[in-house]
Design a protein around this motif. Structure first.
Motif, PDB file in Angstrom:
ATOM      1  N   GLN A   1       3.079   2.809  -8.194  1.00 13.55           N
ATOM      2  CA  GLN A   1       2.044   3.279  -7.283  1.00 13.55           C
ATOM      3  C   GLN A   1       0.900   2.277  -7.256  1.00 13.55           C
ATOM      4  O   GLN A   1       0.596   1.638  -8.267  1.00 13.55           O
ATOM      5  CB  GLN A   1       1.505   4.648  -7.714  1.00 13.55           C
TER       6      GLN A   1
ATOM      7  N   SER B   1       5.892   2.459 -15.681  1.00 12.54           N
ATOM      8  CA  SER B   1       6.644   2.646 -14.436  1.00 12.54           C
ATOM      9  C   SER B   1       7.942   3.402 -14.693  1.00 12.54           C
ATOM     10  O   SER B   1       8.382   4.196 -13.851  1.00 12.54           O
ATOM     11  CB  SER B   1       6.934   1.288 -13.782  1.00 12.54           C
TER      12      SER B   1
ATOM     13  N   ALA C   1      -1.678   2.826 -10.049  1.00  9.25           N
ATOM     14  CA  ALA C   1      -1.183   2.916 -11.423  1.00  9.25           C
ATOM     15  C   ALA C   1      -2.087   2.129 -12.375  1.00  9.25           C
ATOM     16  O   ALA C   1      -2.671   1.107 -12.002  1.00  9.25           O
ATOM     17  CB  ALA C   1       0.246   2.375 -11.501  1.00  9.25           C
TER      18      ALA C   1
ATOM     19  N   ASN D   1       0.813  -1.237   0.000  1.00  7.90           N
ATOM     20  CA  ASN D   1       0.000   0.000   0.000  1.00  7.90           C
ATOM     21  C   ASN D   1       0.838   1.275   0.000  1.00  7.90           C
ATOM     22  O   ASN D   1       0.353   2.335   0.408  1.00  7.90           O
ATOM     23  CB  ASN D   1      -0.969   0.024   1.193  1.00  7.90           C
TER      24      ASN D   1
ATOM     25  N   SER E   1       3.997   3.644  -2.286  1.00  6.81           N
ATOM     26  CA  SER E   1       4.675   3.847  -3.563  1.00  6.81           C
ATOM     27  C   SER E   1       6.176   3.627  -3.398  1.00  6.81           C
ATOM     28  O   SER E   1       6.739   3.891  -2.330  1.00  6.81           O
ATOM     29  CB  SER E   1       4.409   5.269  -4.089  1.00  6.81           C
TER      30      SER E   1
ATOM     31  N   SER F   1       9.928   4.493  -5.310  1.00  6.64           N
ATOM     32  CA  SER F   1      10.656   5.288  -6.302  1.00  6.64           C
ATOM     33  C   SER F   1      11.993   5.707  -5.670  1.00  6.64           C
ATOM     34  O   SER F   1      12.155   5.647  -4.444  1.00  6.64           O
ATOM     35  CB  SER F   1       9.842   6.520  -6.711  1.00  6.64           C
TER      36      SER F   1
ATOM     37  N   SER G   1       6.842   7.092 -15.105  1.00  2.00           N
ATOM     38  CA  SER G   1       6.484   7.727 -13.837  1.00  2.00           C
ATOM     39  C   SER G   1       7.598   7.626 -12.801  1.00  2.00           C
ATOM     40  O   SER G   1       7.485   8.180 -11.708  1.00  2.00           O
ATOM     41  CB  SER G   1       5.205   7.109 -13.283  1.00  2.00           C
TER      42      SER G   1
END
Length: 416
Positions: free
Chosen positions: A334, A327, A337, A170, A172, A174, A330
């Motif tokens: 997420q 992906s 997504a 749950n 994100s 990056s 971005s």
């Protein structure tokens, strides 16, 4: 003494009204040829008209080099999904799960690369592999168990969205490393120079136009040898010239910005490969036969279950590719997504000429349909149109595209 009467030439027909019948037959053939050209070329004409409209409404901003590059980068994953979706629709099925699969495959790549510190290419392979496994899952239930694709993929939409939440916990993840980001944000430029523009991009555009012209000419010759109806040679030449002009203008705009996007190369390879797959292979012919009439295809020796299975495996593969591109674009994964991506892909296929009953549709048509959606979305964003209005416009365009398909079929039945 017997008199001999002149023999009647069997190739001539002196029956009353034969000339009128021949004229009517010729007119009907011409009408069918024009109808076929409208079906094939009408979407391209509509695309050119929409591009011109938004160019006027935005004061030329929509056709600026930077904006055209952004369109390619922002909507490439939808075009990849549209390629797979049109094959699914031609086969007489539908896939509602591709948005969730995009999210799941991107999440798997992120967990391995960002969370696990593995090389970026491992994430790419794993994401595509998960997409293929999803396709195997769907193909099994649809082809061998016999559950309608609508139900199977609707369940998949919920199932794989839930798995995405579990994989990401749950949250994100990056950013991706630079190598992974280059898939959707990299450019091939500066390879052969250019003063104020990228000469390599222009060269690739010219080679693409030359290849298209050669393939189109060979296709025309093959149709003539098979005694099929073809357009007049001047009209054929005008079509080649128009396509060449559009492609070179597009290449010049890219060359004037940042060069040739890597993702455009990936997309071009997919379009060429799937264009050949659908038009020149036994599998492609079987897909069209299955969508046209499944019972007749089965009686003709088509392995309906196997073809259906591989249709969904292919869709899963392309959803995995789209997941990698999205992906990378971005720069992360997420939980939300890919939301509504399936509707964009379905709309692209139908706007591009796919029939709701199956058996009709092309990869190029789906690509043009996806570009129409992309140009409309981008143009309305540049104009500052509210998101709710954008949804209304896109919904109406989809409705009118399907309505045109229904009307065209009714008219064809009336001519028969």
């Amino acid at each position: 003494m017997t008199s001999t009467l002149p023999k009647k030439d069997p190739s001539s027909d002196e029956r009353p009204g034969a000339g009128a019948a021949a004229l009517h037959s010729g007119t009907s053939n011409l009408r069918r040829l024009l109808a076929g050209n409208v079906r094939q070329s009408g979407i391209v004409i509509a695309f050119v008209a929409i591009v011109a409209l938004f160019a006027v409404l935005t004061g030329g901003v929509s056709l600026s080099p930077g904006n055209i590059t952004n369109i390619v980068l922002q909507y490439s994953y939808i075009l990849v999904l549209a390629i797979g979706m049109v094959i699914v629709i031609v086969g007489g099925h539908i896939d509602l799960s591709v948005g969730s699969v995009v999210a799941l495959t991107g999440a798997v790549a992120a967990v391995l690369v960002i969370g696990g510190g593995l090389p970026w290419w491992v994430g790419v392979v794993a994401a595509v592999g998960v997409g293929v496994l999803v396709g195997v899952w769907h193909g099994f239930w649809v082809a061998y168990v016999g559950i309608p694709a609508f139900i199977v993929t609707l369940a998949g939409m919920l199932l794989f969205r839930g798995l995405t939440l579990q994989v990401l916990g749950n949250i994100s993840l990056s950013p991706f490393p630079a190598g992974y980001q280059q898939i959707a944000g990299g450019f091939l430029n500066g390879l052969i120079g250019g003063q104020g523009y990228d000469a390599f991009t222009v060269l690739i555009g010219a080679l693409g136009v030359a290849g298209y012209a050669v393939l189109a000419y060979r296709s025309r010759v093959a149709k003539v040898l098979d005694l099929q109806q073809v357009e007049s040679f001047p009209l054929f030449g005008c079509r080649i010239a128009l396509v060449g002009l559009v492609v070179m203008a597009f290449a010049w705009q890219l060359a004037s910005s940042r060069g040739l996007p890597v993702v455009l190369v990936v997309l071009s390879v997919l379009v060429l490969a799937y264009g050949l797959l659908t038009r020149r292979t036994v599998f492609g012919r079987h897909v069209y036969a299955l969508g046209g009439n499944a019972a007749a295809a089965r009686l003709s020796g088509v392995k309906v279950k196997a073809v259906t299975f591989w249709i969904f495996v292919n869709m899963g593969f392309l959803a995995g590719v789209a997941g990698v591109i999205y992906s990378a674009r971005s720069n992360g994964a997420q939980p939300a997504a890919g939301n509504m991506f399936e509707l964009d892909a379905i709309a692209a296929a139908f706007i591009g000429g796919a029939a709701v009953t199956g058996g009709v549709g092309t990869v190029v048509g789906a690509l043009v349909g996806g570009l129409i959606m992309a140009v409309m979305s981008n143009g309305m964003q540049l104009m500052g149109v509210d998101q709710s209005v954008q949804s209304v416009v896109k919904g109406l365009v989809l409705l009118f595209a399907v309505a045109f398909d229904v009307w065209n079929k009714r008219r064809a039945r009336g001519d028969a």
